[in-house]
Design a protein around this motif. Structure first.
Motif, short mmCIF file in Angstrom:
data_model
loop_
_atom_site.label_atom_id
_atom_site.label_comp_id
_atom_site.label_asym_id
_atom_site.label_seq_id
_atom_site.Cartn_x
_atom_site.Cartn_y
_atom_site.Cartn_z
N LEU A 87 -7.00 9.15 4.68
CA LEU A 87 -5.76 8.84 3.99
C LEU A 87 -6.08 8.55 2.52
O LEU A 87 -7.00 7.79 2.22
CB LEU A 87 -5.08 7.62 4.59
N THR A 88 -5.35 9.13 1.63
CA THR A 88 -5.49 8.87 0.20
C THR A 88 -4.26 8.10 -0.26
O THR A 88 -3.14 8.40 0.17
CB THR A 88 -5.62 10.17 -0.59
N GLY A 89 -4.47 7.07 -1.11
CA GLY A 89 -3.33 6.28 -1.59
C GLY A 89 -3.76 5.19 -2.54
O GLY A 89 -4.77 5.31 -3.23
N PRO A 133 0.83 -1.20 0.00
CA PRO A 133 0.00 0.00 0.00
C PRO A 133 0.87 1.26 0.00
O PRO A 133 2.01 1.25 0.49
CB PRO A 133 -0.79 -0.12 1.30
N THR A 134 0.32 2.33 -0.55
CA THR A 134 1.00 3.63 -0.51
C THR A 134 0.04 4.66 0.04
O THR A 134 -1.17 4.61 -0.23
CB THR A 134 1.46 4.06 -1.91
N VAL A 135 0.59 5.60 0.83
CA VAL A 135 -0.19 6.74 1.35
C VAL A 135 0.38 7.98 0.69
O VAL A 135 1.56 8.31 0.86
CB VAL A 135 -0.09 6.84 2.88
N THR A 136 -0.47 8.66 -0.09
CA THR A 136 0.01 9.84 -0.83
C THR A 136 -0.42 11.15 -0.20
O THR A 136 0.18 12.19 -0.48
CB THR A 136 -0.49 9.78 -2.27
N ASN A 137 -1.45 11.10 0.66
CA ASN A 137 -1.92 12.37 1.24
C ASN A 137 -2.71 12.10 2.51
O ASN A 137 -3.38 11.07 2.64
CB ASN A 137 -2.80 13.10 0.22
N ASN A 187 -7.21 -4.36 6.57
CA ASN A 187 -6.16 -3.35 6.61
C ASN A 187 -5.68 -3.15 8.04
O ASN A 187 -6.47 -3.20 8.99
CB ASN A 187 -6.69 -2.01 6.08
N THR A 188 -4.38 -2.93 8.18
CA THR A 188 -3.80 -2.61 9.48
C THR A 188 -3.18 -1.22 9.38
O THR A 188 -2.27 -1.00 8.58
CB THR A 188 -2.72 -3.63 9.88
N VAL A 189 -3.72 -0.31 10.20
CA VAL A 189 -3.23 1.07 10.22
C VAL A 189 -2.60 1.32 11.58
O VAL A 189 -3.21 1.06 12.62
CB VAL A 189 -4.37 2.08 9.96
N ILE A 234 2.55 7.28 10.36
CA ILE A 234 1.37 6.50 10.00
C ILE A 234 1.77 5.53 8.90
O ILE A 234 2.35 5.92 7.89
CB ILE A 234 0.22 7.39 9.52
N THR A 235 1.47 4.24 9.09
CA THR A 235 1.71 3.24 8.04
C THR A 235 0.45 2.41 7.84
O THR A 235 -0.37 2.25 8.76
CB THR A 235 2.87 2.30 8.39
N VAL A 236 0.30 1.89 6.64
CA VAL A 236 -0.82 1.02 6.29
C VAL A 236 -0.26 -0.28 5.73
O VAL A 236 0.58 -0.27 4.82
CB VAL A 236 -1.74 1.68 5.24
N SER A 237 -0.68 -1.40 6.28
CA SER A 237 -0.38 -2.69 5.68
C SER A 237 -1.70 -3.38 5.40
O SER A 237 -2.74 -3.02 5.96
CB SER A 237 0.52 -3.55 6.57
N ASN A 238 -1.64 -4.40 4.55
CA ASN A 238 -2.85 -4.96 4.00
C ASN A 238 -2.67 -6.46 3.97
O ASN A 238 -1.79 -6.96 3.26
CB ASN A 238 -3.00 -4.34 2.62
N LEU A 239 -3.43 -7.19 4.78
CA LEU A 239 -3.23 -8.63 4.91
C LEU A 239 -1.81 -8.91 5.38
O LEU A 239 -1.44 -8.48 6.46
CB LEU A 239 -3.56 -9.33 3.59
N GLN A 240 -0.99 -9.55 4.53
CA GLN A 240 0.38 -9.86 4.94
C GLN A 240 1.41 -9.00 4.21
O GLN A 240 2.59 -9.35 4.14
CB GLN A 240 0.67 -11.34 4.66
N SER A 241 0.97 -7.89 3.64
CA SER A 241 1.88 -7.08 2.84
C SER A 241 2.86 -6.31 3.73
O SER A 241 2.59 -6.08 4.92
CB SER A 241 1.08 -6.07 2.02
N PRO A 242 3.99 -5.87 3.16
CA PRO A 242 4.85 -4.94 3.89
C PRO A 242 4.09 -3.63 4.10
O PRO A 242 3.19 -3.28 3.33
CB PRO A 242 6.04 -4.74 2.94
N PRO A 243 4.44 -2.87 5.16
CA PRO A 243 3.73 -1.60 5.39
C PRO A 243 4.13 -0.55 4.36
O PRO A 243 5.19 -0.62 3.73
CB PRO A 243 4.18 -1.21 6.80
#
Length: 704
Positions: A451-453, A433-437, A463-465, A500-509
């Motif tokens: 969060l926009t991304g 995932p990416t956070v752009t704004n 999602n894990t925030v 602030i980080t977002v990961s998704n299932l087992q993805s890297p943050p």
């Protein structure tokens, strides 16, 4: 019954029906036995694996031959429908070619094949067991017909062969054929196959009616066409022994004894150990003889096939999803043929597409292709060198979960069945995932943040925030359907500037975006206080390191902050001028808002009254004399302090934060107790009781 016509000089017609099998001798089913357990002192006995199988007897085709004019034999016959032919190792859908051959003493060394047969294999195309053929120039006399069916690779289909020996003449234009005539056909072929002229002559002169009756006696045939029964199956008649004795007796069948035990062969057996069969699958094992039963094998292990007639046969292993195998097997009378270990090979999978072809670890991907196994556990799917969990499977589709821990970028996808070879050819791009704004760069705990991304999971709970080390509860997350916008509630337990980080299932943050937490005051332990009083401030967003919190009462910055947690701070009220002094907390660059819950008033405090005398522990006030008041939070400007003696007010003469001096008013009132208070900047102090003495007349001079 189906008609099979063979053209001849006196043309003939062959009727072949392959419906349910004639009731031959009851065949003993195959025996499946395991080797004796081996014992070891060091370990437990090893129990052998025994294959799970079911036996299926072979049907016996039968029919009629009929001569037609113009030396032609018209062949029209149909093997049974699939449901009737289901005990064979093939179904009608496998039939691609057929062969009809006419040979025998009447033809000498010649063999006649059906019109349209190719010159190399002597086969013609056939579909779904519907066979139609014509054989030209067939003479009267001793003949042998051989009918065989083949698959698309021109492999003989097990159990499809029918051989029959008979005599065709003007008087004998209709011949019924079945396995009953097989020994006679084999004897004619054996004699014709030698280079001895005497054998050829003998073959042409044999009394086939007497020979058939003699063979019937060996087999102990009973019943009527087509439902014959046998004590000895035709496949167990010793054709070689009969040929030798017929030669010795110059073809005189009457000189032979049907009770001679040498004319009957003992059936043998075939043993092998099957490996490579996947759980839930089955394969059909079939010998192309006419006697032994086919078997459906449901598990790996040792198999012994019994009741196999002597000869050289082909063992055929076939099953959906497996490469067909054909193994040559030679069986001797009464002996067991050992084939050892036979390993099945799965047909390799074919990969055609991934959907989607990119995404985060932990997401679901559908692999489309061919030759997958319908049982999830029998498929091995890897992304690079990491195995993926298969959650659904069919022959053409696999649903898998992209494994965690994968490096970002393209990963080769491979699929294998069981221990078979892996097939590759597709790649999956692992992203994160990416956070752009951020909708705002700072805010209070409990506030909403958007969060926009990209690559957010549309299912909020996936999602894990995190804000720093604190994870947002899944119930405080919402995501749009496109996975490009996420709204969260800023969680409790954080302070200062946090990533602030977002990961998704087992993805890297995702890469971190900084967010500044604004502290918030939700309450004070007291709304008023004086110097030295402890004040507890509750709220959130406080720094757990005392020095990182800047607490102010009004404009006064406090240096004695004691941090309790992110939700509680303790301070000591300073000795500053009384008045309204709302509390604020600053962490980093963020300062709490001025809210009603933070309202605080510093009040003056009278610690003592300094006079020349005391009465019952109370300071004695002398009218028109100077009174010193010790305490805290006085204003250093005298006029900003008011000293009250009961209802009378007086302005201090001098003032400091801790001391006031004031002249006791002459009209302080009657003798007795009087309350003394100080109002500093309109804020009242505590009340101190003083004593006013009685006014006495002094005759020696003056008043006191």
């Amino acid at each position: 019954m189906k008609r099979l016509c063979l053209p001849l000089a006196a043309s003939l017609c062959l009727f072949v029906s392959c419906q349910s099998p004639p009731q031959q001798n009851t065949l003993a089913p195959p025996v499946y036995r395991a080797p004796v357990d081996t014992l070891s002192i060091q370990q437990e006995p090893l129990k052998p694996q025994i294959a799970s199988v079911t036996a299926q007897p072979k049907p016996a085709p039968f029919g009629e031959i009929k001569a037609l004019p113009r030396q032609q034999m018209q062949v029209n016959f149909t093997y049974p429908a699939a449901q009737e032919f289901g005990t064979q190792a093939f179904g009608c859908g496998e039939v691609a070619y057929a062969s009809v051959a006419v040979s025998g003493p009447a033809l000498g060394e010649d063999i006649l094949y059906a019109n349209g047969s190719d010159p190399t294999h002597h086969m013609f195309s056939a579909t779904n067991c519907q066979i139609s053929a014509v054989v030209n120039a067939v003479p009267y006399g001793h003949l042998v017909t051989t009918i065989r069916l083949y698959d698309a690779d021109r492999n003989l289909l097990s159990g499809s062969e029918l051989v029959s020996g008979f005599h065709l003449s003007e008087a004998n234009r209709l011949v019924q054929i079945s396995y009953r005539q097989t020994p006679v056909g084999r004897i004619l072929e054996a004699l014709r196959g030698t280079e001895e002229i005497s054998d050829e002559f003998l073959a042409g002169q044999l009394d086939l009616t007497a020979l058939q009756n003699f063979v019937d006696d060996i087999m102990n045939v009973s019943g009527t066409f087509p439902n014959y029964t046998f004590t000895t199956h035709p496949a167990l008649v010793n054709v070689t022994g009969l040929v030798n004795d017929l030669r010795a007796q110059n073809g005189d069948v009457t000189a032979l004894n049907a009770a001679d035990p040498t004319y009957t062969l003992s059936a043998g057996s075939v043993q092998y150990t099957l490996t490579g069969l996947l759980a839930g699958d089955s394969i059909t094992a079939s010998l192309d003889d006419a006697l032994s039963a086919d078997v459906v094998v449901n598990s790996n292990g040792e198999i012994t096939l019994t009741n196999v007639p002597p000869g050289t046969w082909t063992l055929r292993l076939t099953g959906s999803g497996y490469i067909d195998q054909r193994i040559s097997v030679t069986v001797s009378p009464g002996e067991q043929t050992e084939l050892g270990a036979l390993e099945l090979e799965s047909i390799p999978p074919v990969l055609t597409s991934l959907s989607p072809s990119s995404g985060v670890s932990g997401s679901s991907v559908v692999i489309t292709g061919e030759n997958f196994h319908a049982t999830e556990a029998n498929n091995t799917v890897k992304f690079g060198n990491t195995s993926a969990v298969v959650t659904a499977a069919s022959a053409t589709s696999l649903t898998v979960t992209v494994p965690g821990g994968l490096a970002l970028g393209a990963q080769t996808v491979s699929v294998a069945k069981g221990n078979g070879p892996a097939t590759t050819g597709l790649s999956y791009t692992v992203v994160k995932p990416t956070v752009t704004n951020l909708s705002q760069s700072a805010g209070e705990i409990g506030s909403s943040l958007t969060l926009t991304g990209t690559n957010f999971n549309p299912t909020a709970s996936q999602n894990t925030v995190t804000f720093g080390n604190v994870t947002v509860p899944s119930g405080d997350i919402s995501v749009n359907g496109a996975g490009t916008e996420m709204t969260v509630v800023v969680p409790a337990g954080i302070f200062g500037t946090v990533p602030i980080t977002v990961s998704n299932l087992q993805s890297p943050p995702s890469d971190a975006e900084n967010y500044a937490v604004t502290p918030k005051i939700t309450g004070l332990s007291s709304g008023t206080g004086s110097s030295g009083n402890t004040l507890t401030i509750t709220g959130n967003g406080f720094d757990t390191t005392s020095a990182n919190n800047t607490v102010k009462l009004g404009t006064h910055t406090l240096s004695n902050v004691t941090a309790q947690s992110t939700t509680s701070l303790q301070v000591t009220v300073p000795n500053v001028s009384a008045g309204e002094a709302n509390a604020t907390v600053q962490v980093g660059a963020q300062t709490s808002a001025n809210v009603a819950a933070a309202d605080f008033v510093i009040v003056p405090f009278i610690a003592s009254l300094l006079t020349a005398a005391e009465q019952d522990g109370k300071a004695v006030l002398i009218r028109e004399e100077t009174l010193t008041i010790n305490g805290t939070n006085f204003d250093t400007t005298p006029a900003n302090n008011v000293v009250k003696f009961g209802a009378l007010s007086a302005t201090p003469i001098t003032a400091s934060a801790t001391q006031l001096t004031v002249t006791v008013p002459g009209g302080v009132g009657t003798a007795g107790d009087v309350s003394v208070t100080v109002e500093t900047n309109t804020q009242p102090s505590n009340v101190v009781t003083a004593f006013v003495p009685t006014l006495n007349l002094n005759f020696s001079g003056g008043f006191q």
